[in-house]
Design a protein around this motif. Structure first.
Motif, mmCIF file in Angstrom:
data_model
loop_
_atom_site.group_PDB
_atom_site.id
_atom_site.type_symbol
_atom_site.label_atom_id
_atom_site.label_comp_id
_atom_site.label_asym_id
_atom_site.label_seq_id
_atom_site.Cartn_x
_atom_site.Cartn_y
_atom_site.Cartn_z
ATOM 1 N N GLY A 1 0.686 -1.238 0.262
ATOM 2 C CA GLY A 1 0.073 0.084 0.069
ATOM 3 C C GLY A 1 0.746 1.070 0.138
ATOM 4 N N SER B 1 0.404 5.879 1.218
ATOM 5 C CA SER B 1 0.091 6.797 2.083
ATOM 6 C C SER B 1 0.663 7.796 1.455
ATOM 7 C CB SER B 1 0.294 6.585 3.263
ATOM 8 O OG SER B 1 -0.436 7.870 3.705
ATOM 9 N N THR B 2 -0.759 8.917 1.397
ATOM 10 C CA THR B 2 -0.316 10.334 0.785
ATOM 11 C C THR B 2 -0.377 11.137 1.795
ATOM 12 O OG1 THR B 2 -2.560 10.777 -0.201
ATOM 13 C CG2 THR B 2 -1.415 9.954 -1.536
ATOM 14 N N MET C 1 -4.445 9.907 2.788
ATOM 15 C CA MET C 1 -4.922 8.887 1.610
ATOM 16 C C MET C 1 -4.392 7.827 1.988
ATOM 17 S SD MET C 1 -6.540 8.925 -2.263
ATOM 18 C CE MET C 1 -7.398 9.904 -2.245
ATOM 19 N N ILE D 1 -3.613 4.148 -0.197
ATOM 20 C CA ILE D 1 -4.343 3.027 -1.075
ATOM 21 C C ILE D 1 -3.777 1.768 -1.163
ATOM 22 C CG2 ILE D 1 -4.636 2.829 -4.150
ATOM 23 C CD1 ILE D 1 -4.376 5.743 -3.568
ATOM 24 N N THR D 2 -4.911 0.595 -1.191
ATOM 25 C CA THR D 2 -3.887 -0.860 -1.281
ATOM 26 C C THR D 2 -3.705 -1.369 -2.569
ATOM 27 O OG1 THR D 2 -5.836 -2.155 -0.243
ATOM 28 C CG2 THR D 2 -5.080 -1.592 1.429
ATOM 29 N N ILE E 1 -12.318 3.504 5.224
ATOM 30 C CA ILE E 1 -12.587 2.989 4.363
ATOM 31 C C ILE E 1 -13.396 3.438 3.911
ATOM 32 C CG2 ILE E 1 -12.759 0.391 3.049
ATOM 33 C CD1 ILE E 1 -11.006 -0.897 4.669
ATOM 34 N N LYS F 1 -14.054 3.175 -0.465
ATOM 35 C CA LYS F 1 -14.013 2.512 -1.543
ATOM 36 C C LYS F 1 -13.707 1.179 -1.284
ATOM 37 C CE LYS F 1 -15.236 2.397 -6.502
ATOM 38 N NZ LYS F 1 -14.626 0.926 -6.544
ATOM 39 N N THR F 2 -13.375 0.473 -2.520
ATOM 40 C CA THR F 2 -13.327 -1.239 -2.386
ATOM 41 C C THR F 2 -13.712 -1.696 -4.036
ATOM 42 O OG1 THR F 2 -15.259 -2.065 -1.752
ATOM 43 C CG2 THR F 2 -13.629 -2.461 -0.097
ATOM 44 N N GLU G 1 -8.667 -4.744 -3.191
ATOM 45 C CA GLU G 1 -8.043 -3.853 -2.784
ATOM 46 C C GLU G 1 -9.218 -2.939 -2.552
ATOM 47 O OE1 GLU G 1 -7.025 -2.831 -6.670
ATOM 48 O OE2 GLU G 1 -8.300 -1.323 -7.328
ATOM 49 N N ILE H 1 -9.775 2.226 -1.165
ATOM 50 C CA ILE H 1 -9.263 2.977 -0.547
ATOM 51 C C ILE H 1 -10.045 3.852 0.825
ATOM 52 C CG2 ILE H 1 -8.696 5.422 -1.745
ATOM 53 C CD1 ILE H 1 -9.250 4.392 -4.198
ATOM 54 N N VAL I 1 -9.658 7.020 3.757
ATOM 55 C CA VAL I 1 -8.837 8.462 3.857
ATOM 56 C C VAL I 1 -8.836 8.801 5.412
ATOM 57 C CG1 VAL I 1 -9.761 10.297 3.277
ATOM 58 C CG2 VAL I 1 -9.968 9.388 1.524
#
Length: 126
Positions: free
Chosen positions: A19, A21-22, A25, A27-28, A70, A72-73, A121, A123, A125
Motif C-alpha cells: 500500500g 499513503s499520501t 489517503m 491505497i492498498t 475505508i 471504496k473497495t 483492494e 482506498i 481516507v
C-alpha cells in the motif's frame, strides 16, 4: 508518498507494494486471500473473502487508519456465481468491525494470481 508494509498481510508477489499513503489517503494493492502467517489459501470463497479483507485491514491499520476509514473497495471475483457468498462474508466483515459499508465495485475476471477466487483492494481516507 509513504510506502506501507506490514507482516500482517502477505508480501507482494511482484514489483509493487502492499500500500501507499499520501498522508490523507491510503491505497492498498489488491489483496489475495493468502494467510500471511501460513501462506495458505482456503478453497472456500467465504473464507477467501474474509482473508482478503483481513489483509486489506492489516495494511490500512499499518498506516494508522481503521476499517471505518475505508471509502471504496474493488472486488475482483473469478466467478460471479459466488456473488451472494461474497456479499455475505463482506457484509459480516464490515458489521463485525462496526463500520458503514464503503462504496464498492465488483467485477468478474478471467483469472487471478495464484488461481485465487477473489482479490480485494481498498482506498481509505483519514
Amino acid at each position: 508518498m509513504e510506502i506501507i508494509t506490514t507482516q500482517n498481510a502477505p508480501a507482494a508477489i511482484g514489483p509493487y507494494v502492499q500500500g501507499v499513503s499520501t498522508g490523507k489517503m491510503v491505497i492498498t494493492s489488491g489483496q489475495l486471500p493468502v494467510d500471511p502467517q501460513t501462506g495458505i489459501m482456503s478453497e472456500a470463497i467465504e473464507v477467501q473473502t474474509h482473508q482478503s479483507l483481513e489483509n486489506v485491514r492489516a495494511i490500512i491499520e499499518a498506516a494508522g487508519l481503521t476499517t471505518g476509514n475505508i471509502i471504496k473497495t474493488t472486488v475482483f471475483v473469478k466467478d460471479l456465481n459466488d456473488f451472494a457468498a461474497v456479499n455475505n462474508a463482506y457484509e459480516a466483515f464490515f458489521k463485525r468491525h462496526g463500520t458503514v459499508f464503503p462504496a464498492r465495485s465488483c467485477v468478474e475476471v478471467a483469472r487471478l494470481p495464484k488461481d485465487a477466487m477473489i482479490e480485494i483492494e481498498a482506498i481509505a481516507v483519514a
